[in-house]
Design a protein around this motif. Structure first.
Motif, short mmCIF file in Angstrom:
data_model
loop_
_atom_site.label_atom_id
_atom_site.label_comp_id
_atom_site.label_asym_id
_atom_site.label_seq_id
_atom_site.Cartn_x
_atom_site.Cartn_y
_atom_site.Cartn_z
N ILE A 1 -80.37 16.23 28.45
CA ILE A 1 -79.62 15.70 29.34
C ILE A 1 -78.62 16.73 30.57
N VAL A 2 -78.14 17.49 29.79
CA VAL A 2 -77.38 18.65 30.70
C VAL A 2 -78.15 19.30 31.73
N PRO A 3 -79.15 20.10 31.34
CA PRO A 3 -79.99 20.48 32.46
C PRO A 3 -80.63 19.51 33.23
N ALA A 4 -80.85 18.29 32.81
CA ALA A 4 -81.42 17.31 33.83
C ALA A 4 -80.61 16.87 34.61
N LEU A 5 -79.38 16.62 34.37
CA LEU A 5 -78.20 16.27 35.39
C LEU A 5 -78.09 17.40 36.42
N VAL A 6 -78.01 18.73 35.90
CA VAL A 6 -77.46 19.65 36.86
C VAL A 6 -78.73 19.58 37.93
N VAL B 1 -88.84 26.80 16.43
CA VAL B 1 -88.25 26.85 17.62
C VAL B 1 -88.10 28.20 17.89
N THR B 2 -88.49 28.87 18.98
CA THR B 2 -88.09 30.29 19.35
C THR B 2 -87.33 30.23 20.50
N PHE B 3 -86.96 31.49 20.65
CA PHE B 3 -86.07 31.71 22.06
C PHE B 3 -86.86 31.46 23.30
N GLY B 4 -88.15 31.68 23.19
CA GLY B 4 -89.16 31.21 24.23
C GLY B 4 -89.16 29.69 24.74
N PHE B 5 -89.29 29.03 23.53
CA PHE B 5 -89.31 27.58 23.71
C PHE B 5 -88.03 27.27 24.25
N LEU B 6 -87.08 27.72 23.61
CA LEU B 6 -85.52 27.23 24.22
C LEU B 6 -85.37 27.35 25.89
N LEU B 7 -85.96 28.57 26.21
CA LEU B 7 -86.04 28.82 27.70
C LEU B 7 -86.94 27.87 28.46
N LEU B 8 -88.01 27.42 28.00
CA LEU B 8 -89.13 26.63 28.50
C LEU B 8 -88.09 25.30 28.35
N PHE B 9 -87.65 24.79 27.48
CA PHE B 9 -87.19 23.49 27.38
C PHE B 9 -86.03 23.37 28.50
N VAL B 10 -84.94 24.28 28.72
CA VAL B 10 -84.07 24.18 29.59
C VAL B 10 -84.44 24.29 30.96
N LEU C 1 -93.91 20.85 29.30
CA LEU C 1 -93.63 21.13 27.87
C LEU C 1 -94.98 21.01 27.01
N GLY C 2 -96.03 20.47 28.04
CA GLY C 2 -97.39 20.35 27.44
C GLY C 2 -98.08 21.69 26.80
N SER C 3 -97.56 22.87 27.10
CA SER C 3 -98.04 24.01 26.75
C SER C 3 -97.48 24.16 25.44
N ALA C 4 -96.56 23.68 25.01
CA ALA C 4 -95.97 24.27 23.71
C ALA C 4 -95.97 23.03 22.55
N VAL C 5 -95.98 21.41 23.22
CA VAL C 5 -95.89 20.49 22.12
C VAL C 5 -97.07 19.44 22.60
N SER C 6 -97.38 18.62 21.58
CA SER C 6 -98.30 17.41 21.98
C SER C 6 -97.62 16.51 22.99
N PRO C 7 -98.60 15.79 23.71
CA PRO C 7 -98.10 14.86 24.85
C PRO C 7 -97.08 13.58 24.12
N VAL C 8 -97.19 13.28 22.88
CA VAL C 8 -96.52 12.19 22.16
C VAL C 8 -95.17 12.59 21.97
N THR C 9 -95.00 14.13 21.35
CA THR C 9 -93.69 14.83 21.33
C THR C 9 -92.89 14.90 22.53
N ALA C 10 -93.71 15.33 23.60
CA ALA C 10 -92.92 15.62 24.95
C ALA C 10 -92.55 14.26 25.34
N ALA C 11 -93.16 13.37 25.04
CA ALA C 11 -92.83 11.89 25.64
C ALA C 11 -91.50 11.63 24.87
N ALA C 12 -91.57 11.81 23.61
CA ALA C 12 -90.37 11.35 23.00
C ALA C 12 -89.05 12.23 23.39
#
Length: 248
Positions: free
Chosen positions: A205-210, A3-12, A37-48
């Motif tokens: 959930i929060v960024p998705a709802l916003v 988990v990096t700051f870059g991944f957190l930004l990508l996630f949000v 998310l596919g550039s950072a994690v596997s398709p199965v992880t992204a789906a979860a």
């Protein structure tokens, strides 16, 4: 997973953008989220990771509409088939190579949307809806289980029913809610929906709802015809993204 700051930004950013797209068109959160998310994690992880944000936004979309009871009575055979098909085929996502199925999905989506843009009268005859709906649901479920994407053929089918804009968006919310629950059940059955992924999924959930609230504000300001054009154009973009991703 590191988990990096870059991944957190990508996630949000992923769930904010995916929620925005879903708010405008009524769909696209899983495809946008998996694509980003596919550039950072596997398709199965992204789906979860997208299970809970997808479920929450789909339920919101489902309840925020004018015709829930009528849609349930009309579409339940299709929804049941989606549930059964998805749970039965999730092993294909976990164990198989989804590149070719993704390319086929993308190509079919582009072809359908391009045709619909050129042929605005495309619709399903009423006598065909009842017998074909379970088959459409079953194929949608199998493809959902195999790819983690809830698009074909349910979205073109619902669009071809010529539902009013807000009813179409609500019908998509119903289909995607059932698909999300079914995908979560399938992943859980195979041990691929773990506690760590549950935490990440909840955090989306929060960024998705916003993003979704912003998208709904945009949708309320466009006409029925403009919405249809935007909707079909977005299907073309989704199809191209799926096909290109399969080639990379």
């Amino acid at each position: 997973m590191d988990v990096t700051f870059g991944f957190l930004l990508l996630f949000v950013a992923t769930f904010l953008v995916a929620g925005l797209v879903k708010g405008v068109t009524g769909m696209g959160l899983p495809t946008v989220a998996v694509g980003m998310l596919g550039s950072a994690v596997s398709p199965v992880t992204a789906a979860a990771m997208l299970v809970i944000p997808s479920l929450v936004t789909n339920v919101w979309q489902l309840l925020n509409g004018p015709s829930l009871g009528a849609l349930l009575r009309r579409l339940w055979p299709m929804m049941l088939a989606i549930l059964l098909g998805t749970v039965a085929s999730t092993a294909l996502l976990v164990e198989g190579d989804s590149r070719w199925s993704g390319m086929a999905l993308g190509g079919a989506l582009v072809a359908y949307a391009a045709y619909a843009l050129l042929s605005p009268s495309t619709s399903v005859p009423g006598r065909w809806e009842r017998p074909l709906a379970p088959l459409v649901g079953l194929v949608t479920g199998v493809l959902t289980g195999a790819t983690g994407v809830f698009t074909l053929p349910a979205v073109p089918w619902l669009q071809s029913l010529r539902l009013p804009r807000d009813v179409l968006v609500q019908a998509l919310g119903l289909a995607f809610t059932v698909s999300t629950v079914a995908l979560a059940l399938g992943l859980g059955r195979l041990g691929e929906f773990r506690l760590g992924q549950l935490g990440w999924s909840t955090a989306g959930i929060v960024p998705a709802l916003v993003g979704m609230a912003l998208g709904q504000a945009v949708r309320s300001r466009i006409s029925q015809q403009r919405f249809r054009q935007f909707f079909l154009a977005f299907l073309i973009l989704l199809g191209l993204e799926l096909a290109i991703r399969a080639l990379l």
